[in-house]
Design a protein around this motif. Structure first.
Motif, mmCIF file in Angstrom:
data_model
loop_
_atom_site.group_PDB
_atom_site.id
_atom_site.type_symbol
_atom_site.label_atom_id
_atom_site.label_comp_id
_atom_site.label_asym_id
_atom_site.label_seq_id
_atom_site.Cartn_x
_atom_site.Cartn_y
_atom_site.Cartn_z
ATOM 1 N N LEU A 1 -65.235 -26.686 -30.635
ATOM 2 C CA LEU A 1 -64.373 -25.608 -31.104
ATOM 3 C C LEU A 1 -64.039 -24.712 -29.925
ATOM 4 N N LEU B 1 -58.233 -20.912 -33.516
ATOM 5 C CA LEU B 1 -59.466 -21.690 -33.505
ATOM 6 C C LEU B 1 -59.060 -23.150 -33.485
ATOM 7 N N ASP B 2 -59.317 -23.825 -32.375
ATOM 8 C CA ASP B 2 -58.881 -25.206 -32.189
ATOM 9 C C ASP B 2 -60.081 -26.135 -32.190
ATOM 10 N N GLY B 3 -59.930 -27.267 -32.867
ATOM 11 C CA GLY B 3 -60.995 -28.261 -32.919
ATOM 12 C C GLY B 3 -60.594 -29.535 -32.221
ATOM 13 N N THR C 1 -66.634 -22.999 -41.342
ATOM 14 C CA THR C 1 -67.407 -22.118 -40.470
ATOM 15 C C THR C 1 -67.178 -20.672 -40.873
ATOM 16 N N THR D 1 -66.848 -22.444 -25.232
ATOM 17 C CA THR D 1 -66.569 -23.263 -26.415
ATOM 18 C C THR D 1 -67.849 -23.412 -27.231
ATOM 19 N N THR E 1 -71.753 -23.512 -39.352
ATOM 20 C CA THR E 1 -70.666 -24.468 -39.136
ATOM 21 C C THR E 1 -71.042 -25.844 -39.659
ATOM 22 N N ILE F 1 -63.583 -28.890 -41.271
ATOM 23 C CA ILE F 1 -64.498 -27.965 -40.594
ATOM 24 C C ILE F 1 -64.621 -26.711 -41.434
#
Length: 505
Positions: free
Chosen positions: A459, A407-409, A396, A376, A481, A394
């Motif tokens: 992330l 893409l998970d936050g 990036t 991560t 980012t 976000i």
């Protein structure tokens, strides 16, 4: 989330819906509720003198909230669909999707006067299969929910279907050409939960949902709207309100739409009495004004919000009020890094996601031991104290290797004792081998970060079981980012705040 289809000749609708009864193709199949059913019922109530045609207000929660918004947009019209008899002779010879004037069975013209959707969906596709393309500061993104096909919110999808099956409302798959086509919830779930790559059948399902089971996309100006959504609602998050709000206000800045946000809704919302009492007062005032002509109106576009607090006896924070959504958070807390980090998926031994599955826990203040999982990317900021009040953004630059990625936050509040609390989350469907700049948002949140805590953005390539894990392995290199956390206008002294740059776009 489902109801039986309108009964055909010789069928008993109520009887077919009763749990525990056997079901056949002729005794009723569960389907997504349709607009004509509710409009037909309202028409009957008008004909029976129960409802005044000049003062029809609608409200509903969850799926009922979604239908409330649909009715508000249709207002004085009805959509001809599937041979429904709700419009009587008006739809004879009309194609599916054609609109005709809404009248009661006895011919009285009908129109919705006001609508208060609660904990609702405006775009059902974006809720069940979010792709991360909607941005609250750019109304042009409101129409991007279907392309590309997003990431299934697997814990809710499977949980809802499982609950329906246990209660006898969701039966097994039907034979091709069965009486229930095209509304087959079992097939909906099976196709979407199979994951990427998605093909023609998934496209058909999503197109059918857009065409007949959601408000977003219906043309025209809706009835006056009071939209209510919850910061911690991970089924129908606040983006469902903002999608409608931003679209209407982009067309007409004077549109009669106002917002209520607080710790209400589906899991993991707390639904404390304090915020619900305040919102109930707003509801009463709204319907008094719109249907009875009593009292004063809140300014069009205004927002009233309460923040999440932890502890059953602790009152919700706020209230915070502003003339518009943007005015609620004119400042921002910004952090990040230009350095490259690599995200790998799948990650062996990933343990954080299952602890914060909203189907398994309804505690918005749950904590776990803080740890950075391998594979991560992590970005941190020392908190000096500030109030997050909006959707974290976000930005990036990505270099993706592989197909079907995501893409998970996850935004965390890490306390000095080493415990972390999940503040917000969200996902973005990556294109195959995608490269370049990506901008996406996490679910909106009203939350106070205390001084001495650490703000952490993680992330990752999977937030399972909440979001369905991808079928294929992939990697994403992220660099340049930046994390922008919208902050309350009247935030107490503490964190250095910047101008919220996204409000100028």
């Amino acid at each position: 989330m489902a109801r039986a289809r309108p009964a055909a000749a010789g069928e008993r609708h109520a009887r077919s819906c009763r749990p525990g009864r056997a079901r056949t193709a002729s005794s009723g199949w569960p389907t997504p509720a349709t607009r004509p059913d509710t409009q037909h019922l309202l028409g009957l109530l008008v004909d029976q003198k129960v409802t005044r045609p000049t003062a029809i207000g609608v409200t509903g929660i969850s799926y009922g909230g979604g239908q409330t918004l649909e009715l508000a947009y249709l207002k004085n019209r009805i959509v001809c669909a599937g041979g429904s008899s709700a419009a009587g002779d008006a739809c004879r010879g009309k194609a599916n999707g054609a609109m005709v004037a809404w009248r009661s069975p006895k011919g009285t013209p009908l129109s919705i006067g006001a609508a208060h959707p609660r904990w609702f969906w405006s775009d059902l596709v974006s809720s069940l299969v979010p792709n991360g393309r909607f941005l609250d500061f750019d109304p042009r993104t409101a129409d991007l929910s279907r392309k590309p096909t997003g990431i299934v919110i697997a814990s809710f999808l499977n949980g809802l279907l499982g609950t329906g099956s246990a209660g006898g409302y969701v039966v097994g798959p039907q034979a091709p050409g069965g009486r229930n086509e095209p509304w087959d919830l079992h097939n909906y779930g099976a196709v979407l939960d199979a994951g990427e790559p998605y093909g023609a059948e998934a496209d058909r399902i999503l197109k059918e949902i857009v065409g007949f089971h959601q408000a977003h996309g219906i043309t025209g100006t809706p009835a006056p709207l009071l939209l209510e959504s919850g910061w911690n609602d991970q089924l129908f998050p606040i983006e469902q309100s903002l999608r409608t709000y931003s679209s209407l206000r982009a067309r007409d800045p004077r549109a009669d739409v106002t917002l209520l946000f607080g710790d209400v809704g589906h899991s993991a919302a707390s639904n404390k009495l304090t915020v619900n009492a305040a919102f109930n007062d707003q509801t009463a005032s709204f319907f008094d004004r719109t249907l009875l002509g009593k009292g004063t109106r809140r300014p069009a576009g205004s927002v009233l919000a309460f923040t999440t607090t932890c502890g059953a006896g602790v009152r919700d924070g706020g209230p915070f009020s502003a003339a518009s959504w943007n005015a609620l958070h004119p400042k921002a807390v910004v952090f990040g890094s230009a350095a490259a980090q690599t995200i790998l998926a799948p990650v062996a031994g990933a343990a954080v996601g299952p602890q914060f599955d909203p189907i398994a826990t309804s505690d918005a203040c749950k904590t776990a031991r803080a740890a950075n999982e391998p594979g991560t990317a992590v970005f941190t900021l020392a908190s000096k104290g500030f109030t997050l009040l909006g959707q974290p953004t976000i930005t990036t630059t990505v270099a993706t290797t592989g197909r079907g990625g995501q893409l998970d936050g996850r935004l965390w509040d890490v306390s000095p004792d080493g415990q972390q609390r999940l503040v917000s989350r969200g996902g973005y469907r990556l294109l195959d081998d995608q490269k370049g700049k990506v901008v996406f948002q996490l679910h909106g949140k009203g939350y106070r970060f205390a001084p001495g805590h650490t703000v952490k953005l993680e992330l990752t390539g999977s937030d399972a079981p909440y979001l369905r894990a991808s079928n294929s392995a992939f990697s994403v290199a992220v660099s340049l980012t930046s994390v922008s956390l919208p902050a309350a206008a009247g935030a107490p002294a503490g964190q250095a705040l910047q101008r919220n740059a996204f409000l100028q776009r």
